[in-house]
Design a protein around this motif. Sequence first.
Motif, PDB file in Angstrom:
ATOM      1  N   MET A  12     -28.771-171.818-111.473  1.00  0.00           N
ATOM      2  CA  MET A  12     -28.533-170.428-111.894  1.00  0.00           C
ATOM      3  C   MET A  12     -27.412-170.377-112.927  1.00  0.00           C
ATOM      4  O   MET A  12     -27.506-169.640-113.911  1.00  0.00           O
ATOM      5  N   GLY A  13     -26.363-171.155-112.706  1.00  0.00           N
ATOM      6  CA  GLY A  13     -25.271-171.203-113.680  1.00  0.00           C
ATOM      7  C   GLY A  13     -25.726-171.768-115.014  1.00  0.00           C
ATOM      8  O   GLY A  13     -25.406-171.221-116.072  1.00  0.00           O
ATOM      9  N   LEU A  14     -26.482-172.859-114.976  1.00  0.00           N
ATOM     10  CA  LEU A  14     -26.974-173.458-116.217  1.00  0.00           C
ATOM     11  C   LEU A  14     -27.909-172.517-116.962  1.00  0.00           C
ATOM     12  O   LEU A  14     -27.831-172.387-118.185  1.00  0.00           O
ATOM     13  N   THR A  15     -28.797-171.855-116.220  1.00  0.00           N
ATOM     14  CA  THR A  15     -29.716-170.909-116.851  1.00  0.00           C
ATOM     15  C   THR A  15     -28.954-169.738-117.459  1.00  0.00           C
ATOM     16  O   THR A  15     -29.253-169.297-118.575  1.00  0.00           O
ATOM     17  N   GLY A  16     -27.966-169.237-116.749  1.00  0.00           N
ATOM     18  CA  GLY A  16     -27.154-168.137-117.278  1.00  0.00           C
ATOM     19  C   GLY A  16     -26.407-168.530-118.541  1.00  0.00           C
ATOM     20  O   GLY A  16     -26.383-167.784-119.523  1.00  0.00           O
ATOM     21  N   PHE A  17     -25.795-169.713-118.509  1.00  0.00           N
ATOM     22  CA  PHE A  17     -25.119-170.187-119.716  1.00  0.00           C
ATOM     23  C   PHE A  17     -26.108-170.421-120.849  1.00  0.00           C
ATOM     24  O   PHE A  17     -25.801-170.179-122.016  1.00  0.00           O
ATOM     25  N   GLY A  18     -27.308-170.897-120.514  1.00  0.00           N
ATOM     26  CA  GLY A  18     -28.330-171.111-121.531  1.00  0.00           C
ATOM     27  C   GLY A  18     -28.729-169.814-122.215  1.00  0.00           C
ATOM     28  O   GLY A  18     -28.825-169.749-123.447  1.00  0.00           O
ATOM     29  N   VAL A  19     -28.945-168.771-121.420  1.00  0.00           N
ATOM     30  CA  VAL A  19     -29.291-167.467-121.994  1.00  0.00           C
ATOM     31  C   VAL A  19     -28.132-166.937-122.835  1.00  0.00           C
ATOM     32  O   VAL A  19     -28.335-166.380-123.925  1.00  0.00           O
ATOM     33  N   PHE A  20     -26.901-167.125-122.349  1.00  0.00           N
ATOM     34  CA  PHE A  20     -25.730-166.682-123.110  1.00  0.00           C
ATOM     35  C   PHE A  20     -25.650-167.390-124.460  1.00  0.00           C
ATOM     36  O   PHE A  20     -25.445-166.754-125.499  1.00  0.00           O
ATOM     37  N   PHE A  21     -25.810-168.717-124.455  1.00  0.00           N
ATOM     38  CA  PHE A  21     -25.735-169.466-125.709  1.00  0.00           C
ATOM     39  C   PHE A  21     -26.883-169.112-126.648  1.00  0.00           C
ATOM     40  O   PHE A  21     -26.698-169.054-127.866  1.00  0.00           O
ATOM     41  N   LEU A  22     -28.074-168.867-126.102  1.00  0.00           N
ATOM     42  CA  LEU A  22     -29.190-168.449-126.951  1.00  0.00           C
ATOM     43  C   LEU A  22     -28.897-167.099-127.601  1.00  0.00           C
ATOM     44  O   LEU A  22     -29.110-166.913-128.810  1.00  0.00           O
ATOM     45  N   PHE A  23     -28.404-166.156-126.801  1.00  0.00           N
ATOM     46  CA  PHE A  23     -28.078-164.838-127.346  1.00  0.00           C
ATOM     47  C   PHE A  23     -26.960-164.935-128.378  1.00  0.00           C
ATOM     48  O   PHE A  23     -27.047-164.356-129.460  1.00  0.00           O
ATOM     49  N   PHE A  24     -25.917-165.681-128.039  1.00  0.00           N
ATOM     50  CA  PHE A  24     -24.772-165.823-128.941  1.00  0.00           C
ATOM     51  C   PHE A  24     -25.179-166.547-130.227  1.00  0.00           C
ATOM     52  O   PHE A  24     -24.718-166.207-131.318  1.00  0.00           O
ATOM     53  N   GLY A  25     -26.078-167.537-130.122  1.00  0.00           N
ATOM     54  CA  GLY A  25     -26.573-168.243-131.300  1.00  0.00           C
ATOM     55  C   GLY A  25     -27.375-167.335-132.215  1.00  0.00           C
ATOM     56  O   GLY A  25     -27.313-167.461-133.441  1.00  0.00           O
ATOM     57  N   MET A  26     -28.124-166.383-131.635  1.00  0.00           N
ATOM     58  CA  MET A  26     -28.879-165.441-132.467  1.00  0.00           C
ATOM     59  C   MET A  26     -27.957-164.412-133.100  1.00  0.00           C
ATOM     60  O   MET A  26     -28.168-164.008-134.233  1.00  0.00           O
ATOM     61  N   VAL A  27     -26.931-163.986-132.354  1.00  0.00           N
ATOM     62  CA  VAL A  27     -25.977-163.016-132.899  1.00  0.00           C
ATOM     63  C   VAL A  27     -25.218-163.624-134.088  1.00  0.00           C
ATOM     64  O   VAL A  27     -24.946-162.942-135.073  1.00  0.00           O
ATOM     65  N   LEU A  28     -24.911-164.897-133.994  1.00  0.00           N
ATOM     66  CA  LEU A  28     -24.183-165.575-135.071  1.00  0.00           C
ATOM     67  C   LEU A  28     -25.137-166.168-136.113  1.00  0.00           C
ATOM     68  O   LEU A  28     -24.972-167.287-136.573  1.00  0.00           O
ATOM     69  N   PHE A  29     -26.152-165.395-136.452  1.00  0.00           N
ATOM     70  CA  PHE A  29     -27.094-165.724-137.531  1.00  0.00           C
ATOM     71  C   PHE A  29     -27.780-167.061-137.308  1.00  0.00           C
ATOM     72  O   PHE A  29     -27.810-167.924-138.189  1.00  0.00           O
ATOM     73  N   PHE A  30     -28.351-167.224-136.125  1.00  0.00           N
ATOM     74  CA  PHE A  30     -29.165-168.392-135.778  1.00  0.00           C
ATOM     75  C   PHE A  30     -28.409-169.701-135.995  1.00  0.00           C
ATOM     76  O   PHE A  30     -28.863-170.592-136.708  1.00  0.00           O
ATOM     77  N   ASP A  31     -27.270-169.801-135.334  1.00  0.00           N
ATOM     78  CA  ASP A  31     -26.478-171.019-135.380  1.00  0.00           C
ATOM     79  C   ASP A  31     -27.235-172.136-134.664  1.00  0.00           C
ATOM     80  O   ASP A  31     -27.611-172.013-133.501  1.00  0.00           O
ATOM     81  N   LYS A  32     -27.466-173.233-135.372  1.00  0.00           N
ATOM     82  CA  LYS A  32     -28.290-174.331-134.841  1.00  0.00           C
ATOM     83  C   LYS A  32     -27.697-174.934-133.572  1.00  0.00           C
ATOM     84  O   LYS A  32     -28.413-175.185-132.606  1.00  0.00           O
ATOM     85  N   ALA A  33     -26.415-175.183-133.581  1.00  0.00           N
ATOM     86  CA  ALA A  33     -25.781-175.858-132.447  1.00  0.00           C
ATOM     87  C   ALA A  33     -25.831-174.994-131.188  1.00  0.00           C
ATOM     88  O   ALA A  33     -26.166-175.491-130.104  1.00  0.00           O
ATOM     89  N   LEU A  34     -25.508-173.718-131.308  1.00  0.00           N
ATOM     90  CA  LEU A  34     -25.525-172.838-130.142  1.00  0.00           C
ATOM     91  C   LEU A  34     -26.935-172.666-129.593  1.00  0.00           C
ATOM     92  O   LEU A  34     -27.146-172.651-128.369  1.00  0.00           O
TER      93      LEU A  34
END
Length: 138
Positions: A12-34
């Motif tokens: 659950m923690g990994l999935t939550g962090f995964g969703v957070f990083f996916l959202f944050f990566g899209m907010v930051l103009f599709f950052d590849k690393a995030l």
Amino acid sequence: MISLTDSQKIGMGLTGFGVFFLFFGMVLFFDKALLAIGNILFVCGLSFVIGLERTFRFFFQRHKVKATSFFLGGVLVVLIGWPIIGVVLEIYGFFLLFRGFFPVAVGFIRRIPVLGSLLSLPGIRTLVDKIGESNTMV
């Protein structure tokens, strides 16, 4: 209350962090690393939550080959370095994979006081009714 094993809690923690990083990566103009980190964490978290065998059975069913190829192909494209194309492929694959869960999710959200009233608004109600039907999303 639902009891979770330690591996499910980690998942659950990994999935939550995964969703957070996916959202944050899209907010930051599709950052590849995030986006890459988010994809890896999401898939690993899913396997921890439901188990490796059930994860493989879920993704590699005969009728879900197209959806799985789009989703995992999108993950691969993001990891290669084309984030916008990869995210589009992932989203399409995600909707194909999880379309059976949408009626359950819509029914649950309709019971929540504020969100249920928002889903009952005239323009939104038609869209939500179409999403809530399992046969219409092909």
